[in-house]
Design a protein around this motif. Sequence first.
Motif, mmCIF file in Angstrom:
data_model
loop_
_atom_site.group_PDB
_atom_site.id
_atom_site.type_symbol
_atom_site.label_atom_id
_atom_site.label_comp_id
_atom_site.label_asym_id
_atom_site.label_seq_id
_atom_site.Cartn_x
_atom_site.Cartn_y
_atom_site.Cartn_z
ATOM 1 N N ALA A 178 31.988 -51.582 -30.540
ATOM 2 C CA ALA A 178 31.833 -52.790 -31.349
ATOM 3 C C ALA A 178 32.110 -52.496 -32.820
ATOM 4 C CB ALA A 178 30.425 -53.352 -31.177
ATOM 5 N N GLU A 179 31.602 -51.352 -33.300
ATOM 6 C CA GLU A 179 31.827 -50.991 -34.698
ATOM 7 C C GLU A 179 33.301 -50.756 -34.994
ATOM 8 O OE1 GLU A 179 29.327 -47.597 -35.091
ATOM 9 O OE2 GLU A 179 27.459 -48.774 -35.248
ATOM 10 N N HIS A 180 34.044 -50.287 -33.967
ATOM 11 C CA HIS A 180 35.481 -50.065 -34.130
ATOM 12 C C HIS A 180 36.295 -51.323 -33.816
ATOM 13 C CE1 HIS A 180 34.305 -45.815 -34.140
ATOM 14 N NE2 HIS A 180 35.507 -45.532 -34.581
ATOM 15 N N GLY A 181 35.627 -52.415 -33.476
ATOM 16 C CA GLY A 181 36.336 -53.654 -33.156
ATOM 17 C C GLY A 181 37.111 -53.581 -31.863
ATOM 18 N N TYR A 223 35.258 -41.755 -30.027
ATOM 19 C CA TYR A 223 34.458 -42.593 -30.922
ATOM 20 C C TYR A 223 33.476 -41.781 -31.768
ATOM 21 C CZ TYR A 223 35.995 -46.920 -28.684
ATOM 22 O OH TYR A 223 36.739 -47.971 -28.224
ATOM 23 N N HIS A 262 27.740 -60.095 -30.800
ATOM 24 C CA HIS A 262 28.572 -59.444 -31.819
ATOM 25 C C HIS A 262 29.836 -60.277 -32.063
ATOM 26 C CE1 HIS A 262 31.004 -56.374 -33.821
ATOM 27 N NE2 HIS A 262 29.874 -55.707 -34.029
ATOM 28 N N ARG A 295 28.057 -49.487 -28.550
ATOM 29 C CA ARG A 295 27.805 -49.793 -29.959
ATOM 30 C C ARG A 295 28.964 -49.312 -30.831
ATOM 31 N NH1 ARG A 295 23.535 -46.902 -30.505
ATOM 32 N NH2 ARG A 295 22.175 -48.497 -29.590
ATOM 33 N N ALA A 296 29.464 -48.107 -30.534
ATOM 34 C CA ALA A 296 30.591 -47.569 -31.310
ATOM 35 C C ALA A 296 31.846 -48.409 -31.109
ATOM 36 C CB ALA A 296 30.845 -46.123 -30.906
#
Length: 342
Positions: free
Chosen positions: A302-305, A89, A242, A299-300
């Motif tokens: 979530a950002e990457h779905g 990530y 999220h 967090r990463a």
Amino acid sequence: MAGGGSTPALAAAVSGAGGLGFLAAGYRTAQDVRREIAAVRERTDRSFGVNVFVPGFLVPGSEVARQEPGDAAAVARYRDELAPLAERYGVTLPEAPAWDDDEWDAKIDLLVDERVPVAGFTFGCPPPEVTARLHDAGAVIMIMVNTPWEAVAAAEAGADAVIVQGPGAGGHQAAFLPPPPSWKAPDDLPELVALVREATAVPLVAAGGIMDGADVAAVLAAGAVAAQLGTAFLCTPESGAHPVHKAALADPRFTGTAFTRAFSGRTARGLANRFMAEHEASAPACYPQVHHLTKGLRRAAAEHGDPEAMALWCGRGYRRCRDLPAAALVEALMEELAAARA
């Protein structure tokens, strides 16, 4: 609902609709919480609460207190285990995540200064000097417990009400005192409420797996004066969960929930995913060091779905989440409660 689910919009909507909305102070700075309190008051003149994490050093004799400040070597080994995922990530894991008290003193000062109507606590009991200050500031004090023994301790600490958290609750278990070896926690929340009712005379609020008015009716019949719902509000538009988290609650690949300490170092319930399966066995019981170690990873993800590496906290009733505005959900719950009682 610390970690994002709780928002001023959600707390204000619930309070405005006739419930008691709560802000989560956990994992937030005292200044951020002050701003959120102001945001709630801009939206409603109704009462609301703020929930605060009790640091382990304030819980003499508890398992949590004995774990602080944690086993640095165990955390380091866990960091090595998570390194390949972090590299995937592009995340740099902290070298030696430190223990902290989540700005305990500053948050107590804040609750007093802001004269917050309801002060909620989890992971332990505030000491007598703190409860005295809060009572002098006009606050009602509510403390979350998992057993009759903790309920007695909470009452002795000055709780005006005790929140009885059942094993079906999403997120972290509040447990702070080791029960007797013979204790077997009932899986049924109304049964747990009844047991706690026998142990203490303070008003009880039931929490954990409550999703509709019939669930509320069941815990009221068991002796609670109110019900606390968290997971039921995760899919409301006011929720700060999220979008990947919200989508996972309806995703058929997630077939159930489980307890884990892989994300934070402390037992919590969420959707069973790949991260839990791969790391639960090796995660050390070091809170909040493990939380600080993994938060960048989460967090990463979530950002990457990628929900497979997120802490998807929720209770066992997550499939019954409703995509309704919070005020409409409160109204529906009240209607269902009236029907169940009738």
